[in-house]
Motif scaffolding. Structure first.
Motif, PDB file in Angstrom:
ATOM      1  N   TYR A   5       7.449 -32.889  -2.336  1.00 31.57           N
ATOM      2  CA  TYR A   5       7.217 -33.205  -3.745  1.00 31.57           C
ATOM      3  C   TYR A   5       6.639 -32.005  -4.481  1.00 31.57           C
ATOM      4  N   ALA A   6       5.604 -31.393  -3.933  1.00 25.73           N
ATOM      5  CA  ALA A   6       5.000 -30.228  -4.559  1.00 25.73           C
ATOM      6  C   ALA A   6       5.970 -29.048  -4.588  1.00 25.73           C
ATOM      7  N   SER A   7       6.781 -28.910  -3.556  1.00 27.22           N
ATOM      8  CA  SER A   7       7.745 -27.805  -3.513  1.00 27.22           C
ATOM      9  C   SER A   7       8.770 -27.920  -4.634  1.00 27.22           C
ATOM     10  N   LEU A   8       9.294 -29.125  -4.854  1.00 24.57           N
ATOM     11  CA  LEU A   8      10.269 -29.332  -5.924  1.00 24.57           C
ATOM     12  C   LEU A   8       9.660 -29.069  -7.296  1.00 24.57           C
ATOM     13  N   LEU A   9       8.418 -29.500  -7.487  1.00 22.68           N
ATOM     14  CA  LEU A   9       7.759 -29.269  -8.766  1.00 22.68           C
ATOM     15  C   LEU A   9       7.482 -27.777  -8.983  1.00 22.68           C
ATOM     16  N   LEU A  10       7.119 -27.086  -7.907  1.00 22.35           N
ATOM     17  CA  LEU A  10       6.914 -25.648  -8.014  1.00 22.35           C
ATOM     18  C   LEU A  10       8.201 -24.931  -8.432  1.00 22.35           C
ATOM     19  N   ILE A  11       9.297 -25.325  -7.826  1.00 21.26           N
ATOM     20  CA  ILE A  11      10.591 -24.733  -8.183  1.00 21.26           C
ATOM     21  C   ILE A  11      10.936 -25.020  -9.634  1.00 21.26           C
ATOM     22  N   LEU A  12      10.688 -26.252 -10.064  1.00 25.10           N
ATOM     23  CA  LEU A  12      11.009 -26.633 -11.436  1.00 25.10           C
ATOM     24  C   LEU A  12      10.131 -25.898 -12.438  1.00 25.10           C
ATOM     25  N   TYR A  13       8.853 -25.736 -12.121  1.00 21.32           N
ATOM     26  CA  TYR A  13       7.925 -25.131 -13.077  1.00 21.32           C
ATOM     27  C   TYR A  13       8.068 -23.615 -13.131  1.00 21.32           C
ATOM     28  N   TYR A  14       8.117 -22.979 -11.991  1.00 14.69           N
ATOM     29  CA  TYR A  14       8.117 -21.516 -11.971  1.00 14.69           C
ATOM     30  C   TYR A  14       9.527 -20.916 -11.964  1.00 14.69           C
ATOM     31  N   PHE A  15      10.398 -21.419 -11.093  1.00 14.27           N
ATOM     32  CA  PHE A  15      11.730 -20.836 -11.018  1.00 14.27           C
ATOM     33  C   PHE A  15      12.559 -21.180 -12.247  1.00 14.27           C
ATOM     34  N   ILE A  16      12.653 -22.478 -12.572  1.00 15.55           N
ATOM     35  CA  ILE A  16      13.427 -22.888 -13.744  1.00 15.55           C
ATOM     36  C   ILE A  16      12.714 -22.485 -15.026  1.00 15.55           C
ATOM     37  N   GLY A  17      11.405 -22.623 -15.055  1.00 13.03           N
ATOM     38  CA  GLY A  17      10.675 -22.373 -16.288  1.00 13.03           C
ATOM     39  C   GLY A  17      10.477 -20.920 -16.638  1.00 13.03           C
ATOM     40  N   SER A  18      10.449 -20.023 -15.633  1.00 14.37           N
ATOM     41  CA  SER A  18      10.152 -18.623 -15.921  1.00 14.37           C
ATOM     42  C   SER A  18      11.195 -17.657 -15.366  1.00 14.37           C
ATOM     43  N   SER A  19      11.557 -17.821 -14.089  1.00 12.01           N
ATOM     44  CA  SER A  19      12.461 -16.860 -13.459  1.00 12.01           C
ATOM     45  C   SER A  19      13.856 -16.895 -14.070  1.00 12.01           C
ATOM     46  N   VAL A  20      14.377 -18.090 -14.316  1.00 13.74           N
ATOM     47  CA  VAL A  20      15.726 -18.200 -14.875  1.00 13.74           C
ATOM     48  C   VAL A  20      15.823 -17.595 -16.276  1.00 13.74           C
ATOM     49  N   PRO A  21      14.901 -17.909 -17.218  1.00 15.76           N
ATOM     50  CA  PRO A  21      15.001 -17.253 -18.530  1.00 15.76           C
ATOM     51  C   PRO A  21      14.852 -15.741 -18.451  1.00 15.76           C
ATOM     52  N   SER A  22      13.959 -15.251 -17.585  1.00 17.62           N
ATOM     53  CA  SER A  22      13.777 -13.808 -17.456  1.00 17.62           C
ATOM     54  C   SER A  22      15.044 -13.141 -16.937  1.00 17.62           C
ATOM     55  N   ALA A  23      15.637 -13.732 -15.906  1.00 20.66           N
ATOM     56  CA  ALA A  23      16.866 -13.169 -15.356  1.00 20.66           C
ATOM     57  C   ALA A  23      18.004 -13.224 -16.371  1.00 20.66           C
ATOM     58  N   PHE A  24      18.060 -14.272 -17.158  1.00 18.89           N
ATOM     59  CA  PHE A  24      19.125 -14.411 -18.150  1.00 18.89           C
ATOM     60  C   PHE A  24      18.995 -13.339 -19.231  1.00 18.89           C
ATOM     61  N   VAL A  25      17.773 -13.060 -19.672  1.00 19.07           N
ATOM     62  CA  VAL A  25      17.577 -12.016 -20.675  1.00 19.07           C
ATOM     63  C   VAL A  25      17.966 -10.654 -20.112  1.00 19.07           C
ATOM     64  N   LEU A  26      17.588 -10.381 -18.869  1.00 19.34           N
ATOM     65  CA  LEU A  26      17.963  -9.107 -18.259  1.00 19.34           C
ATOM     66  C   LEU A  26      19.477  -8.980 -18.131  1.00 19.34           C
ATOM     67  N   TRP A  27      20.149 -10.072 -17.821  1.00 18.35           N
ATOM     68  CA  TRP A  27      21.611 -10.032 -17.712  1.00 18.35           C
ATOM     69  C   TRP A  27      22.246  -9.753 -19.075  1.00 18.35           C
ATOM     70  N   ILE A  28      21.711 -10.340 -20.119  1.00 17.88           N
ATOM     71  CA  ILE A  28      22.247 -10.111 -21.459  1.00 17.88           C
ATOM     72  C   ILE A  28      22.041  -8.661 -21.884  1.00 17.88           C
ATOM     73  N   MET A  29      20.915  -8.083 -21.485  1.00 18.68           N
ATOM     74  CA  MET A  29      20.568  -6.726 -21.905  1.00 18.68           C
ATOM     75  C   MET A  29      20.964  -5.685 -20.859  1.00 18.68           C
ATOM     76  N   ARG A  30      21.928  -6.012 -20.026  1.00 19.75           N
ATOM     77  CA  ARG A  30      22.297  -5.127 -18.925  1.00 19.75           C
ATOM     78  C   ARG A  30      23.041  -3.882 -19.384  1.00 19.75           C
ATOM     79  N   GLU A  31      23.607  -3.908 -20.589  1.00 19.87           N
ATOM     80  CA  GLU A  31      24.394  -2.777 -21.073  1.00 19.87           C
ATOM     81  C   GLU A  31      23.501  -1.575 -21.316  1.00 19.87           C
ATOM     82  N   LEU A  32      23.868  -0.440 -20.748  1.00 19.88           N
ATOM     83  CA  LEU A  32      23.095   0.784 -20.913  1.00 19.88           C
ATOM     84  C   LEU A  32      23.542   1.526 -22.162  1.00 19.88           C
TER      85      LEU A  32
END
Length: 354
Positions: free
Chosen positions: A278-305
């Motif tokens: 239960y705690a593991s799923l909530l951790l994934i939802l809060y940190y991975f979905i809540g922070s890691s995914v948006p950060s990675a998405f912004v980096l992917w959008i700004m990947r052009e040099l």
């Protein structure tokens, strides 16, 4: 049933999730810093552009998360007394503040674009001046200070100054909360856990409002972009729409977890009393979905040099909706905003690429 190898250590599932989250955040941070160095190496004379600032903030935020997850495991097994109080709170809160500041900065640029689009017909400035430079054009005093200090940064407009002030205010509130949490350890009416919960819930409200604001201004930008038929504009439109949708979904998910669970303040709790899965799923939802995914998405959008800058070629803004300030390698042409094209479609010869 929780299984621990040492008194105070977490279960195998929680340890695995923390290690995995630390690894993911470390990878995102490394990619952000690596891309920052590549951008700097191609255009070292441009100083700090918006693209560089975004990579620095996202990289620092994810590096802070990675450190937090590792220290959480070490503190649990070593029974650090300070960690379960103000120390853990500070290390938990700092990356989140940087994450919020990065997306507030993105929102400020979107607001600039929307308001510039509304006022463009009334603007009597030089028509060949790039949009983002015109929105954030520094005054003469700022330019003189930059010449004296020899520091080159991206133009800071009034809305970007508000973002800086809001970030500093949140940082001060975080420090004040940490002090109250420390004071609450003694014999006084202050409850440390209540202070931490109030801070976390307030921050969750701020994330919800930020997601809603990104959705609203993203919708406005996409609506205006639809009036222009261009391959470049279509690409930018999908980037804006995608980032707005990802922000709303991810920020809402993390805020719901913050409101109804103790996941953000688990550094203060005994995780052995919480179900591991239960705690593991909530951790994934809060940190991975809540922070890691948006950060990675912004980096992917700004990947052009940006292309290597030639001394004889003037700078132009190619990426409209985001933070990149790439110079073009074609002969200089008067850039024109896409909303001007939409309102004067009969003058197609004056249109320029985004």
């Amino acid at each position: 049933m929780m299984v621990t190898t040492e008194p105070g250590c977490y279960s195998t599932s929680l340890v695995s999730v923390n290690v995995a989250l630390a690894f993911i955040d470390a990878v995102i941070a490394i990619l952000a810093f690596y891309q920052l160095m590549r951008i700097q190496s191609r255009n070292p004379q441009r100083g700090w552009t918006r693209q560089k600032v975004f990579h620095l903030m996202i990289g620092s935020s994810n590096a802070g998360y990675g450190i937090y997850f590792i220290l959480t495991l070490v503190a649990a097994c070593k029974n650090w007394i300070c960690w379960s109080n103000s120390c853990g709170f500070v290390v938990m809160a700092l990356p989140k503040i940087l994450f919020l500041a990065a997306f507030l900065l993105l929102l400020s640029f979107w607001v600039d674009l929307c308001h510039q689009a509304n006022d463009e017909d009334e603007d009597e400035g030089f028509p060949g001046e790039p949009l983002l430079e015109k929105v954030n054009k520094p005054n003469l005093k700022v330019r003189s200070r930059r010449r004296c200090c020899n520091i080159r940064i991206f133009p800071v407009g009034s809305r970007q100054q508000v973002v800086i002030l809001v970030t500093l205010l949140i940082f001060v509130i975080m420090l004040a909360s940490a002090v109250l949490i420390w004071i609450g350890l003694g014999k006084n009416p202050i409850d440390s856990s209540v202070v931490a919960r109030v801070y976390v819930d307030t921050f969750a409200v701020a994330m919800l409002l930020l997601g809603g604001a990104l959705a609203c201004y993203g919708y406005v930008l996409v609506s205006k972009m639809r009036k222009v038929r261009s391959e470049r504009t279509s690409s930018e439109m999908w980037k804006v729409a995608g980032l707005a949708i990802v922000s709303v979904i991810c920020f809402t998910a993390s805020s719901v977890v913050a409101f109804f669970t103790n996941i953000p303040v688990l550094y203060h709790c005994d995780w052995r009393n919480i179900g591991g899965i239960y705690a593991s799923l909530l951790l994934i939802l809060y940190y991975f979905i809540g922070s890691s995914v948006p950060s990675a998405f912004v980096l992917w959008i700004m990947r052009e040099l940006p292309p290597s800058m030639a001394i004889s070629v003037p700078e132009e803004t190619r990426t409209l909706a985001f933070v990149s300030e790439y110079p073009t390698t074609t002969p200089p042409q008067p850039p024109q905003h896409w909303t001007t094209i939409a309102t004067a479609q009969n003058q197609a010869s004056r249109a320029s690429p985004i």
